[in-house]
Design an enzyme around this catalytic site. Sequence first.
Site, PDB file in Angstrom:
ATOM      1  N   SER A  10      28.243  84.402  42.068  1.00 45.81           N
ATOM      2  CA  SER A  10      29.053  85.623  41.705  1.00 45.81           C
ATOM      3  C   SER A  10      28.305  86.812  41.858  1.00 45.81           C
ATOM      4  CB  SER A  10      29.557  85.563  40.389  1.00 45.81           C
ATOM      5  OG  SER A  10      30.308  86.579  39.746  1.00 45.81           O
ATOM      6  N   TYR A  15      28.368  85.472  31.084  1.00 50.71           N
ATOM      7  CA  TYR A  15      28.971  85.109  32.481  1.00 50.71           C
ATOM      8  C   TYR A  15      27.943  85.216  33.810  1.00 50.71           C
ATOM      9  CZ  TYR A  15      31.847  84.685  36.688  1.00 50.71           C
ATOM     10  OH  TYR A  15      32.420  84.233  38.019  1.00 50.71           O
TER      11      TYR A  15
HETATM   12  N1  LIG Z   1      38.100  84.961  41.124  1.00 53.90           N
HETATM   13  C1  LIG Z   1      37.093  86.043  41.083  1.00 53.90           C
HETATM   14  O1  LIG Z   1      37.400  87.055  41.264  1.00 53.90           O
HETATM   15  C2  LIG Z   1      35.632  85.310  41.249  1.00 53.90           C
HETATM   16  C3  LIG Z   1      34.641  86.241  41.590  1.00 53.90           C
HETATM   17  C4  LIG Z   1      33.359  85.898  41.516  1.00 53.90           C
HETATM   18  C5  LIG Z   1      33.124  84.398  41.197  1.00 53.90           C
HETATM   19  N2  LIG Z   1      34.068  83.459  40.985  1.00 53.90           N
HETATM   20  C6  LIG Z   1      33.581  82.208  40.995  1.00 53.90           C
HETATM   21  O2  LIG Z   1      34.525  81.312  41.753  1.00 53.90           O
HETATM   22  C7  LIG Z   1      34.808  79.946  41.399  1.00 53.90           C
HETATM   23  C8  LIG Z   1      36.319  79.646  41.021  1.00 53.90           C
HETATM   24  O3  LIG Z   1      36.835  80.691  40.366  1.00 53.90           O
HETATM   25  P1  LIG Z   1      38.363  80.949  40.019  1.00 53.90           P
HETATM   26  O4  LIG Z   1      38.528  82.719  39.960  1.00 53.90           O
HETATM   27  O5  LIG Z   1      39.149  80.389  41.228  1.00 53.90           O
HETATM   28  O6  LIG Z   1      38.563  80.525  38.615  1.00 53.90           O
HETATM   29  P2  LIG Z   1      40.017  79.739  38.226  1.00 53.90           P
HETATM   30  O7  LIG Z   1      41.130  79.932  38.948  1.00 53.90           O
HETATM   31  O8  LIG Z   1      40.015  79.984  36.649  1.00 53.90           O
HETATM   32  O9  LIG Z   1      39.636  78.177  38.413  1.00 53.90           O
HETATM   33  C9  LIG Z   1      38.572  77.608  37.700  1.00 53.90           C
HETATM   34  C10 LIG Z   1      38.485  76.174  38.046  1.00 53.90           C
HETATM   35  O10 LIG Z   1      37.578  75.461  37.311  1.00 53.90           O
HETATM   36  C11 LIG Z   1      38.023  74.605  36.613  1.00 53.90           C
HETATM   37  N3  LIG Z   1      37.378  74.330  35.421  1.00 53.90           N
HETATM   38  C12 LIG Z   1      37.294  75.114  34.129  1.00 53.90           C
HETATM   39  N4  LIG Z   1      36.472  74.643  33.185  1.00 53.90           N
HETATM   40  C13 LIG Z   1      36.477  73.390  33.532  1.00 53.90           C
HETATM   41  C14 LIG Z   1      36.072  72.264  32.845  1.00 53.90           C
HETATM   42  N5  LIG Z   1      35.563  72.468  31.493  1.00 53.90           N
HETATM   43  N6  LIG Z   1      35.987  71.027  33.346  1.00 53.90           N
HETATM   44  C15 LIG Z   1      36.382  70.849  34.725  1.00 53.90           C
HETATM   45  N7  LIG Z   1      36.760  71.897  35.349  1.00 53.90           N
HETATM   46  C16 LIG Z   1      36.897  73.115  34.734  1.00 53.90           C
HETATM   47  C17 LIG Z   1      39.520  74.610  36.209  1.00 53.90           C
HETATM   48  O11 LIG Z   1      40.470  73.605  36.387  1.00 53.90           O
HETATM   49  P3  LIG Z   1      41.085  72.897  35.144  1.00 53.90           P
HETATM   50  O12 LIG Z   1      41.871  74.035  34.300  1.00 53.90           O
HETATM   51  O13 LIG Z   1      41.902  71.852  35.953  1.00 53.90           O
HETATM   52  O14 LIG Z   1      40.138  72.186  34.244  1.00 53.90           O
HETATM   53  C18 LIG Z   1      39.798  75.525  37.481  1.00 53.90           C
HETATM   54  O15 LIG Z   1      40.387  74.715  38.745  1.00 53.90           O
HETATM   55  C19 LIG Z   1      34.006  80.002  39.846  1.00 53.90           C
HETATM   56  O16 LIG Z   1      32.620  79.345  39.847  1.00 53.90           O
HETATM   57  C20 LIG Z   1      33.985  81.671  39.575  1.00 53.90           C
HETATM   58  O17 LIG Z   1      32.771  81.937  38.781  1.00 53.90           O
HETATM   59  C21 LIG Z   1      35.241  84.098  40.878  1.00 53.90           C
END
Ligand SMILES: NC(=O)c1ccc[n+]([C@@H]2O[C@H](COP(=O)([O-])OP(=O)(O)OC[C@H]3O[C@@H](n4cnc5c(N)ncnc54)[C@H](OP(=O)(O)O)[C@@H]3O)[C@@H](O)[C@H]2O)c1
Length: 258
Positions: free
Chosen positions: A150, A163
């Site tokens: 990130s 985070y």
């Molecule tokens: N969206 C952004 O703006 C952004 C920016 C920078 C970086 N990122 C990074 O991109 C990645 C994806 O983010 P996102 O925005 O797509 O988040 P998201 O929509 O909240 O998705 C997170 C995923 O992680 C899974 N997860 C969370 N806790 C878990 C656990 N204890 N065990 C297994 N699975 C778990 C969730 O699945 P379940 O609920 O089915 O467990 C979900 O599929 C992350 O690494 C995040 O840090 C995102």
Amino acid sequence: MTNSTAHRLTGRRALVTGSTSGIGKSIAIALAHEGADVVVSGRDEEAGGVVVETIRAAGGTAYFVRADLADSGRAVTGLVQAAADALGGPVDLLVNNAAQLIPAQSMLDATEDQIDRALTVNVKAPFLLTAAVVPDMIAAGGGVVVNLGSINGLAGMGVAALYGASKAALHSLTKSFAAELAGKGIRVNTVAPGPTLTDTNAPFHDHLRELAAGHPDGRPGTAAEVAAAVVFLASDDASHIHGATLSVDGGITAVIAA
Ligand SMILES: NC(=O)c1ccc[n+]([C@@H]2O[C@H](COP(=O)([O-])OP(=O)(O)OC[C@H]3O[C@@H](n4cnc5c(N)ncnc54)[C@H](OP(=O)(O)O)[C@@H]3O)[C@@H](O)[C@H]2O)c1
């Protein structure tokens, strides 16, 4: 498949953590579109099943394996064997995407439980999962790991200390793993998204637009744009890229002022 870059990942066996929603879901779909067989994983079986059906409906191959990355180390590494069983062979492409997201808050408000959970899901689990896939990758002569970092792992932000620290640790793991594994044919890299619009963060889209405004591209990214970077790093097009951090952030971390 209609475009010339299709099928860059035919024959590959991929495990994408956290692919029941958001960016991970787009990554799983994009990898399958490029020909990889994909294990979709997360805690939400129903949502994972929808992603699997989406991939299959488009002619791809996908399976769901449930895992909670906050569980014990043995349970987490059990995901790797379960994925290999589903795929009919060892994982040769691991995408450490799942993350414990933390609400924006002062560092004074972080609880011990939040700290433990963020470090468990965002650092310990990717470490253990990578260590679990590497022996088979070495035996096969190579493999690829892509970690989802990130911009918060690259620069400070007043309400994201925990985070950000967990993501900085993951960026560090990428570089140390690359140093140790490059000579064994395993490439490890990071994709570092900036504010990214997903299905799960829809209530915060306006906030993400505000964060991106005034930066070079002036808008948040999309999950598909992040997934495209993961596909690139997973493919042989990135054959000489080791230990890199590929920012997909519209220039936020590169430029002081647009
Ligand atoms: N969206 C952004 O703006 C952004 C920016 C920078 C970086 N990122 C990074 O991109 C990645 C994806 O983010 P996102 O925005 O797509 O988040 P998201 O929509 O909240 O998705 C997170 C995923 O992680 C899974 N997860 C969370 N806790 C878990 C656990 N204890 N065990 C297994 N699975 C778990 C969730 O699945 P379940 O609920 O089915 O467990 C979900 O599929 C992350 O690494 C995040 O840090 C995102």
